[in-house]
Write a protein that holds these residues in place. Structure first.
Motif, PDB file in Angstrom:
ATOM      1  N   ARG A 170       1.682  -3.194  -8.241  1.00  0.00           N
ATOM      2  CA  ARG A 170       1.835  -2.285  -7.100  1.00  0.00           C
ATOM      3  C   ARG A 170       2.871  -2.830  -6.126  1.00  0.00           C
ATOM      4  N   GLY A 171       2.832  -4.137  -5.888  1.00  0.00           N
ATOM      5  CA  GLY A 171       3.817  -4.759  -5.007  1.00  0.00           C
ATOM      6  C   GLY A 171       5.235  -4.584  -5.520  1.00  0.00           C
ATOM      7  N   GLU A 173       6.288  -2.210  -7.532  1.00  0.00           N
ATOM      8  CA  GLU A 173       6.638  -0.785  -7.407  1.00  0.00           C
ATOM      9  C   GLU A 173       7.217  -0.518  -6.017  1.00  0.00           C
ATOM     10  N   ILE A 174       6.554  -1.060  -4.983  1.00  0.00           N
ATOM     11  CA  ILE A 174       7.027  -0.854  -3.606  1.00  0.00           C
ATOM     12  C   ILE A 174       8.389  -1.522  -3.412  1.00  0.00           C
ATOM     13  N   ALA A 177      10.986   0.642  -5.002  1.00  0.00           N
ATOM     14  CA  ALA A 177      11.189   1.854  -4.199  1.00  0.00           C
ATOM     15  C   ALA A 177      11.975   1.541  -2.927  1.00  0.00           C
ATOM     16  N   PHE A 178      11.696   0.362  -2.325  1.00  0.00           N
ATOM     17  CA  PHE A 178      12.418  -0.035  -1.109  1.00  0.00           C
ATOM     18  C   PHE A 178      13.893  -0.257  -1.433  1.00  0.00           C
ATOM     19  N   MET A 193       7.648   4.135   3.963  1.00  0.00           N
ATOM     20  CA  MET A 193       7.123   2.853   3.467  1.00  0.00           C
ATOM     21  C   MET A 193       6.839   1.857   4.575  1.00  0.00           C
ATOM     22  N   THR A 242      13.702  -7.990 -10.019  1.00  0.00           N
ATOM     23  CA  THR A 242      12.557  -7.681  -9.158  1.00  0.00           C
ATOM     24  C   THR A 242      11.437  -8.634  -9.532  1.00  0.00           C
ATOM     25  N   ILE A 267       3.437  -6.833   2.761  1.00  0.00           N
ATOM     26  CA  ILE A 267       2.837  -5.499   2.676  1.00  0.00           C
ATOM     27  C   ILE A 267       1.360  -5.576   3.050  1.00  0.00           C
ATOM     28  N   GLY A 270      -0.670  -1.015   2.034  1.00  0.00           N
ATOM     29  CA  GLY A 270       0.320  -0.151   1.402  1.00  0.00           C
ATOM     30  C   GLY A 270       1.588   0.074   2.207  1.00  0.00           C
ATOM     31  N   LYS A 271       1.689  -0.528   3.403  1.00  0.00           N
ATOM     32  CA  LYS A 271       2.875  -0.359   4.250  1.00  0.00           C
ATOM     33  C   LYS A 271       3.598  -1.697   4.410  1.00  0.00           C
ATOM     34  N   ILE A 272       4.917  -1.650   4.493  1.00  0.00           N
ATOM     35  CA  ILE A 272       5.725  -2.860   4.664  1.00  0.00           C
ATOM     36  C   ILE A 272       5.672  -3.275   6.136  1.00  0.00           C
TER      37      ILE A 272
END
Length: 288
Positions: A170-171, A173-174, A177-178, A193, A242, A267, A270-272
Motif C-alpha cells: 500500500r505504501g 502504491e501511494i 501515485a505521488f 493524497m 520504487t 504516511i 492513508g495521507k502523506i
C-alpha cells in the motif's frame, strides 16, 4: 613474517566480516551518514586486528561496544558541522530491500535532538535489544544512569515512532501515485493524497537547488509542487526505483541535471504527512 601477517589478517577478517553489516547498521543509526559509518566500522576492524582476539569471549559485544564508542567520538564533530549546514539536514538515504528495524527517517531526525549518550542508550537498548548492563559498559555510565538516559530519549522521540505499520504494498502504491501526480502536474490527484498539516524537507546541502527552510502546510506544499510541475514538464524526471527509503515508502529518480534524487513519504491514515527529498550529491554517492 609476511605470510604470518597475511594469515593474521585473514583470521581477523573471518571473525569480523559476518558482523560487518550489523556493525555498519549500528554506526549508521548513530551517525546518519553512510560514509562516516563505513569509516567507523573500518576503524573498528583495524582495532580488531590489533586485539588479542583469543581473549575476547564475545566478539559481537566487543565490536558493538567499539563501534558505538567510535561513533560517539564522531558525533561530536558531526554535530558541530551540522550547525553550519546549508538548509535542512536529512540523513543519508538508505534504500532497503529487506525488512529493517523501525528506525524510520522521522525517528532519525528526532534522534538528532538527543545528546550523543541518550542516542546511544536508546538505540542500543530500544532498537538493538542490548541489555542495560551491557549498554552501561559501552557508554561508561552506571546502569541506573543509563536507564535514565534511555527513558529521556524515549520521551523525546515518542511522537516520531510509527504508530502503526502500513502494509508495504500500500505504501509503494501511494509512492507511485505521488510520483505520477507530481511529475505530470495533476494537482487534483496530488492534493487528494496530502494531509492538511503536510510538510516538505529538501536537503541540497548547498550543492543543488533546494528549499532553504521546511515547507509547511497544505497550501504551501501545493504551491511549491505547482512550480515544480512546470519544471518537470520542461526538463523531465525519470523514475529509477520504487521501494523503502529509511523505513518509509518512496522512490529514486534521475533528474534533469543527471543527478539522482530520493523522495521518502511519511504516511498516516492513508495521507502523506511528510515529504523528505534528498538532493545533496555527496549523500547520494553510495547509491551509484
Amino acid at each position: 613474517m609476511a605470510a604470518e601477517g597475511l594469515l593474521h589478517g585473514q583470521d581477523a577478517a573471518a571473525s569480523f566480516d559476518p558482523l560487518r553489516p550489523f556493525l555498519t547498521r549500528v554506526a549508521y543509526r548513530m551517525l546518519g551518514s553512510v560514509a562516516d559509518a563505513e569509516d567507523v566500522v573500518q576503524d573498528a576492524f583495524l582495532r580488531w586486528l590489533g586485539t588479542d582476539r583469543a581473549a575476547v569471549r564475545e566478539p559481537a559485544a566487543f565490536l558493538r561496544r567499539t563501534v558505538t564508542r567510535l561513533s560517539l567520538d564522531q558525533l561530536k564533530s558531526a554535530r558541530a558541522q551540522r550547525e553550519t549546514y546549508i538548509g535542512p539536514w536529512l540523513p543519508d538515504p538508505l534504500v532497503e530491500e529487506e525488512e529493517a528495524d523501525d528506525v524510520t527517517l522521522p525517528l532519525m531526525l528526532a534522534l538528532e535532538r538527543l545528546s550523543p549518550l541518550e542516542r546511544a542508550a536508546f538505540l542500543l537498548h530500544d532498537v538493538f535489544g542490548v541489555g542495560f548492563e551491557e549498554v552501561a559498559k559501552t557508554i561508561d555510565r552506571d546502569p541506573a544512569a543509563t536507564r535514565q538516559l534511555a527513558a529521556r530519549a524515549r520521551t523525546h522521540v515518542r511522537d516520531a515512532r510509527p504508530r502503526y505499520k502500513m502494509e508495504k504494498e500500500r505504501g509503494l502504491e501511494i509512492a507511485n501515485a505521488f510520483f505520477a501526480a507530481s511529475r505530470s502536474g495533476d494537482m487534483g490527484a496530488l492534493g487528494a493524497m496530502l494531509a492538511a498539516d503536510v510538510g516538505l524537507w529538501s536537503d541540497g546541502g548547498g550543492k543543488r537547488p533546494a528549499a532553504m527552510v521546511p515547507v509547511l502546510g497544505f497550501s504551501t506544499v501545493m504551491t511549491l509542487h505547482r512550480s515544480l510541475a512546470v519544471l518537470f514538464a520542461k526538463h523531465g524526471s525519470t523514475l529509477v526505483h520504487t521501494g523503502t527509503i529509511n523505513g518509509l515508502p518512496g522512490f529514486v529518480t534521475r533528474e534533469a541535471d543527471g543527478e539522482l534524487q530520493t523522495t521518502a513519504l511519511e504516511i498516516e491514515d492513508g495521507k502523506i504527512t511528510g515529504i523528505y527529498v534528498m538532493r545533496n550529491p555527496d549523500k547520494l554517492k553510495h547509491m551509484h
